[in-house]
Write a protein that holds these residues in place. Sequence first.
Motif, PDB file in Angstrom:
ATOM      1  N   LEU A  65     -43.432  99.107  35.691  1.00 19.45           N
ATOM      2  CA  LEU A  65     -44.895  99.205  35.665  1.00 19.45           C
ATOM      3  C   LEU A  65     -45.523  98.513  34.468  1.00 19.45           C
ATOM      4  N   GLY A  66     -44.715  97.978  33.578  1.00 18.31           N
ATOM      5  CA  GLY A  66     -45.285  97.361  32.382  1.00 18.31           C
ATOM      6  C   GLY A  66     -45.707  98.403  31.363  1.00 18.31           C
ATOM      7  N   LEU A  67     -45.043  99.580  31.365  1.00 19.24           N
ATOM      8  CA  LEU A  67     -45.407 100.657  30.444  1.00 19.24           C
ATOM      9  C   LEU A  67     -44.337 100.924  29.387  1.00 19.24           C
ATOM     10  N   GLY A  68     -43.114 100.424  29.587  1.00 15.72           N
ATOM     11  CA  GLY A  68     -42.007 100.764  28.694  1.00 15.72           C
ATOM     12  C   GLY A  68     -42.273 100.389  27.253  1.00 15.72           C
ATOM     13  N   LEU A  69     -42.658  99.130  27.002  1.00 19.07           N
ATOM     14  CA  LEU A  69     -42.899  98.694  25.628  1.00 19.07           C
ATOM     15  C   LEU A  69     -44.140  99.359  25.041  1.00 19.07           C
ATOM     16  N   TYR A  70     -45.137  99.641  25.883  1.00 20.08           N
ATOM     17  CA  TYR A  70     -46.345 100.319  25.418  1.00 20.08           C
ATOM     18  C   TYR A  70     -45.992 101.723  24.917  1.00 20.08           C
ATOM     19  N   ILE A  71     -45.154 102.442  25.686  1.00 21.81           N
ATOM     20  CA  ILE A  71     -44.729 103.784  25.282  1.00 21.81           C
ATOM     21  C   ILE A  71     -43.861 103.707  24.033  1.00 21.81           C
ATOM     22  N   SER A  72     -42.963 102.738  23.984  1.00 24.95           N
ATOM     23  CA  SER A  72     -42.086 102.585  22.820  1.00 24.95           C
ATOM     24  C   SER A  72     -42.904 102.332  21.556  1.00 24.95           C
ATOM     25  N   ALA A  73     -43.913 101.461  21.666  1.00 26.80           N
ATOM     26  CA  ALA A  73     -44.753 101.156  20.501  1.00 26.80           C
ATOM     27  C   ALA A  73     -45.476 102.393  20.012  1.00 26.80           C
ATOM     28  N   ASP A  74     -45.938 103.233  20.946  1.00 32.00           N
ATOM     29  CA  ASP A  74     -46.640 104.453  20.548  1.00 32.00           C
ATOM     30  C   ASP A  74     -45.708 105.413  19.823  1.00 32.00           C
ATOM     31  N   ILE A  75     -44.473 105.552  20.317  1.00 35.63           N
ATOM     32  CA  ILE A  75     -43.501 106.444  19.670  1.00 35.63           C
ATOM     33  C   ILE A  75     -43.216 105.978  18.250  1.00 35.63           C
ATOM     34  N   VAL A  76     -42.990 104.669  18.089  1.00 35.49           N
ATOM     35  CA  VAL A  76     -42.677 104.123  16.766  1.00 35.49           C
ATOM     36  C   VAL A  76     -43.852 104.335  15.806  1.00 35.49           C
ATOM     37  N   ARG A  77     -45.055 104.064  16.275  1.00 35.62           N
ATOM     38  CA  ARG A  77     -46.235 104.198  15.393  1.00 35.62           C
ATOM     39  C   ARG A  77     -46.508 105.652  15.039  1.00 35.62           C
ATOM     40  N   ARG A  78     -46.190 106.578  15.960  1.00 34.10           N
ATOM     41  CA  ARG A  78     -46.357 107.997  15.638  1.00 34.10           C
ATOM     42  C   ARG A  78     -45.394 108.423  14.531  1.00 34.10           C
ATOM     43  N   HIS A  79     -44.290 107.732  14.409  1.00 30.72           N
ATOM     44  CA  HIS A  79     -43.346 108.002  13.328  1.00 30.72           C
ATOM     45  C   HIS A  79     -43.763 107.328  12.022  1.00 30.72           C
ATOM     46  N   GLY A  80     -44.790 106.482  12.071  1.00 30.77           N
ATOM     47  CA  GLY A  80     -45.202 105.749  10.880  1.00 30.77           C
ATOM     48  C   GLY A  80     -44.456 104.449  10.695  1.00 30.77           C
ATOM     49  N   GLY A  81     -43.853 103.923  11.772  1.00 33.61           N
ATOM     50  CA  GLY A  81     -43.108 102.673  11.686  1.00 33.61           C
ATOM     51  C   GLY A  81     -43.820 101.525  12.354  1.00 33.61           C
TER      52      GLY A  81
END
Length: 640
Positions: free
Chosen positions: A602-618
């Motif tokens: 669906l074109g959502l995998g990298l979007y979700i991954s980016a959100d997880i990383v940014r929530r960690h402060g990375g």
Amino acid sequence: MTLPDKEILAGLVEGSPYPVYLILGDDLRIAVANSATLKAWGKDNSVIGMRFGDALPELANQPFEALLRKVMTTGEPYYAVNDRAELMIGGKLTVSYYTFSYQPISESAGQIVGVACYATDVTELVNNVAKIQELNTKELASNTALILANESLEAANEELISSYNQLETSEKRFRNLIQQAPFAICVIRANDLIVSDVNERYLELVGKTRMEVDWKMIWDAIPEAAAHYAPVMQTVIDTNVPYVAKEAEVTLVRNGIPEQVFIDFVYEPVVDLSGSVMAVMVIGIDVSEKVNTRKSIEEIEERMRLATQAADIGIYELKYSTNELTTSDRFNEILGLENPTRESILSLYHPDDVHLSEQAHGEAKLTGNIFYEARLFPPNGNMKWVRFQARIFYNTNNEGDRVIGTAVDITEYKALQQQKDDFISIASHELKTPVTTLKASLQMLERMKSNFNPAMFPKLVDQSSRSINKITDLVDDLLNVSRMSQGEVPLQKDWFNVVGLVDGCCSHIRDAGTHSIVVTGDNSLNLYADEHRVDQVVVNLVNNAAKYAPVNSNIYLDVVQENRFVKISVRDNGPGIPTEKLPYLFDRYFRADESGSQISGLGLGLYISADIVRRHGGEIGVDSKVGEGSNFWFTLPWFI
């Protein structure tokens, strides 16, 4: 009448800035006309002594001479509010508006000998009322029109007009003129500041009774104004220079209650024959309503300005008769033009949309409204979608006079619409395949109930399981995006070994046997983070490497510590990603393979991954060149 009274009256006649004149006799001759009257008529002193009709021939077809005769005949005063008069001033017939009264003048025996006129020029008031009406019409019609209106009420002018010789015989006539004036008048003696004459309008203005003001020292009667205006009045007495105040803000105790009011007033020095100031004539009018109305208009304009700024709206006005275009700064910014004309704007239209403007204006002749969306190519940027919305205003002949409207940049809105449509298409396609496969497997299993096939049964169950897992993954992605938008993805942090997580989460790739996983880095490195969410990021990057580089068997994972961060990289030797697509890889619904024909998702995998990383402060990123493979990486704080 005593000599001082005569001199005061003469000063009132000659010194007052307001139009007043006196008509005597059955032939309506002009006995007195002060300077303000002559200025209003556009005449000089030569008209004094002339018949009213001869002095002002342009009034022949206007009602004023007939009204004068009616007052002379009936003895009944006449009052007019905002009445129209056409006077020849400077060789040009000029339209003005006056509020005036005709007061009969009688001798002691009661015989009417003339008419006194007190006039106030209200031309600007009438014009400003029309402006306010137009402003209200614009506000009601379009909600987008920017409105500029100033209403000012010129200080009322009053002058006692009467023959000096006639006024010598009647002190009562003098006082009646003051009392009958349509605005506030107070006469204050210069030597002791005693109020010698005051009319009802003045008492209404200051909110006092006659007993509280008449023959009292002015600052004893109105103590609340003394601190500010006592020095001003004394200066007028000492210098013989009038003091004029426009919209002065004054606190007056009216009927025992302090009120904030706005007043136009004049301190006019009245001099005797020797030139000494004998009295001060105070002439005033309450303009609180005018000031408050103007402030209300300014507040409306400010609210509209803030609303248009907040809504990012451009405003324009087009006059059909001259093709003159007036625009706001935001309108010019949207179109990328400094001084736009209708022709320069039309030149920016996409060839397929250039007809929309004329079409919309043509339809507006029937509906009165304009609405259309067009693609434009501003000279300083890429193509834009712009929405034009307007209303036509008509003249007295019911012909289109002008257009007032708005322009909004809807490029992002159109992009979101397209993104939504693309997503629906992709989601339908992605869900259709596993659902179809699952349906076929279940149908075959249904048939096997009566004719069981041991060889086919495990295959059908495995095929159904894969289809269910595929559907579950797609639904999980959608739910994750929804939770992310609502801030409902909490992080459960704990210590874990990074290489152990990386090595363990890739077992499904090894089991498939299509790729080899090569893990390098510090085996002892531990990280304080949400292990499940980090596992989700790594799995997504590894799955992408396997999908987009199916021919190349090796996928490389590297774990290193850089200062206070842990960096995890996933590299493949696939075809690489075009440079122009790199900035959009982590956007919602973006897919590098836009055709959707080869790669599922669906074109959502990298979007979700980016959100997880940014929530960690990375941070998360990618390095890729066409033909050289891709290296996706992300960093996480070592501990927080």
